[in-house]
Motif scaffolding. Structure first.
Motif, PDB file in Angstrom:
ATOM      1  N   PHE A 129       0.793  -1.221  -0.040  1.00  0.00           N
ATOM      2  CA  PHE A 129      -0.009  -0.246  -0.086  1.00  0.00           C
ATOM      3  C   PHE A 129       0.794   1.240   0.063  1.00  0.00           C
ATOM      4  N   ASP A 130       0.252   2.468  -0.359  1.00  0.00           N
ATOM      5  CA  ASP A 130       0.779   3.542  -0.355  1.00  0.00           C
ATOM      6  C   ASP A 130      -0.202   4.445   0.486  1.00  0.00           C
ATOM      7  N   LEU A 131       0.356   4.997   1.647  1.00  0.00           N
ATOM      8  CA  LEU A 131      -0.608   5.846   2.467  1.00  0.00           C
ATOM      9  C   LEU A 131      -0.264   7.489   2.209  1.00  0.00           C
ATOM     10  N   TYR A 132      -0.985   8.303   1.645  1.00  0.00           N
ATOM     11  CA  TYR A 132      -0.910   9.617   1.575  1.00  0.00           C
ATOM     12  C   TYR A 132      -1.331  10.422   2.722  1.00  0.00           C
ATOM     13  N   CYS A 133      -0.216  11.006   3.044  1.00  0.00           N
ATOM     14  CA  CYS A 133      -0.710  11.935   4.331  1.00  0.00           C
ATOM     15  C   CYS A 133      -0.711  13.502   3.900  1.00  0.00           C
ATOM     16  N   SER A 166       7.290  12.643  -1.778  1.00  0.00           N
ATOM     17  CA  SER A 166       5.787  13.578  -1.824  1.00  0.00           C
ATOM     18  C   SER A 166       5.280  13.831  -3.094  1.00  0.00           C
ATOM     19  N   ARG A 167       4.071  13.716  -3.057  1.00  0.00           N
ATOM     20  CA  ARG A 167       3.305  13.978  -4.574  1.00  0.00           C
ATOM     21  C   ARG A 167       1.961  14.654  -4.122  1.00  0.00           C
ATOM     22  N   GLU A 168       1.508  15.836  -4.963  1.00  0.00           N
ATOM     23  CA  GLU A 168       0.300  16.495  -5.065  1.00  0.00           C
ATOM     24  C   GLU A 168      -0.196  16.772  -3.644  1.00  0.00           C
ATOM     25  N   GLY A 169       0.748  17.403  -2.998  1.00  0.00           N
ATOM     26  CA  GLY A 169       0.525  17.811  -1.525  1.00  0.00           C
ATOM     27  C   GLY A 169       0.389  16.866  -0.574  1.00  0.00           C
ATOM     28  N   ALA A 170       1.075  15.834  -0.579  1.00  0.00           N
ATOM     29  CA  ALA A 170       0.821  14.717   0.351  1.00  0.00           C
ATOM     30  C   ALA A 170       2.364  14.073   0.489  1.00  0.00           C
ATOM     31  N   GLU A 171       2.706  13.592   1.715  1.00  0.00           N
ATOM     32  CA  GLU A 171       3.592  12.640   1.990  1.00  0.00           C
ATOM     33  C   GLU A 171       3.342  11.426   1.788  1.00  0.00           C
ATOM     34  N   ILE A 172       4.204  10.383   1.013  1.00  0.00           N
ATOM     35  CA  ILE A 172       3.756   8.888   0.902  1.00  0.00           C
ATOM     36  C   ILE A 172       4.521   8.071   1.759  1.00  0.00           C
ATOM     37  N   ILE A 173       3.764   7.162   2.397  1.00  0.00           N
ATOM     38  CA  ILE A 173       4.436   6.204   3.294  1.00  0.00           C
ATOM     39  C   ILE A 173       4.149   4.815   2.410  1.00  0.00           C
ATOM     40  N   SER A 174       5.276   4.174   1.969  1.00  0.00           N
ATOM     41  CA  SER A 174       4.831   2.602   1.517  1.00  0.00           C
ATOM     42  C   SER A 174       4.785   1.741   2.615  1.00  0.00           C
TER      43      SER A 174
END
Length: 195
Positions: A129-133, A166-174
Motif C-alpha cells: 500500500f501507499d498511504l498519502y498523508c 511526496s506528490r500532490e501535496g501529500a507525503e507518501i508512506i509505502s
C-alpha cells in the motif's frame, strides 16, 4: 496548532528524556511558558518554534524524533485512549490500514476542534500500500510512520515501512505487509475497563 498535539510532544519528551530536557526545549523555543494546555489552540509560529527547539536540544533529526513520538503514542500506557481509537479501526492490521481514511473524522468525534490532515490508502498490490498523508500539520507523516510501526507490533504483524517522497501535496508512506501474525499481538478488549 491544537494543544493536544503540543501536549503529546510534551508528554513524549518528559517521558523519554525527562522534565529538565523538556524545560531546555521550551527555554530554547522562547515562548515564555513551559506547559501546554490540551484544549487550547496555539499559533502556528509557536508550534514551529517548538519543533525547531526540539530538533536542536535533542540533537537528532526532527523526522526521527517525531517517528519515535508516533510509536510512543501507541505503546505508552498513558496514551491508551489513542490506541483504543486506532484499534477500533479493525480486528487486524489490514482492516486497520483500510480504516485510516476515516481517522481524521474519528478524531473529530473525540475532540470536535482537532483538525488532522487527510489520509488516503491506495493498494498497489496484495499486501502493498501507499498511504498519502496530506499536508497541513508539520511532521504528520513522520508521526504516522511511528504509529503504523507500533500498530503492526500491536497486531503482531511484520511490516516494512518506507517514506517514498511526496506528490500532490501529500507525503507518501509505502507499507508492505510481510507476514500476518508474525508474533503475538497485544491484548485488546472492545469494552472499557473499570478499576
Amino acid at each position: 496548532m491544537h494543544g493536544l498535539i503540543n501536549t503529546a510532544i510534551q508528554a513524549f519528551v518528559t517521558s523519554t528524556h525527562g522534565e529538565d530536557r523538556w524545560k531546555d526545549v521550551m527555554e530554547h523555543a522562547g515562548l515564555g511558558f513551559t506547559e501546554f494546555e490540551a484544549m487550547l489552540i496555539y499559533p502556528e509560529e509557536q508550534s514551529a518554534k517548538l519543533l525547531v527547539a526540539l530538533e536542536t536540544v535533542l540533537g537528532r533529526p526532527l523526522v526521527e524524533t517525531l517517528e519515535d513520538m508516533g510509536t510512543f503514542l501507541v505503546s505508552n500506557p498513558r496514551a491508551e485512549a489513542l490506541r483504543r481509537l486506532l484499534r477500533f479501526g479493525g480486528v487486524n492490521y489490514m482492516e486497520f490500514l483500510h480504516s485510516l481514511d476515516d481517522l481524521p473524522d474519528r478524531a473529530r468525534l473525540a475532540v470536535s476542534d482537532l483538525q488532522l490532515p487527510g489520509l488516503e490508502l491506495v493498494e498497489q498490490a496484495p499486501g502493498q500500500f501507499d498511504l498519502y498523508c496530506q499536508d497541513g500539520l508539520p511532521g504528520y507523516s513522520s508521526v504516522m510512520m511511528g504509529i503504523l510501526r507500533a500498530m503492526a507490533d500491536d497486531y503482531g504483524d511484520l511490516v516494512m515501512l518506507e517514506h517514498t517522497g511526496s506528490r500532490e501535496g501529500a507525503e507518501i508512506i509505502s507499507v508492505s505487509l510481510v507476514e500476518v501474525q508474525f508474533a503475538e499481538g497485544r491484548a485488546f478488549d472492545l469494552g472499557g475497563h473499570s478499576l
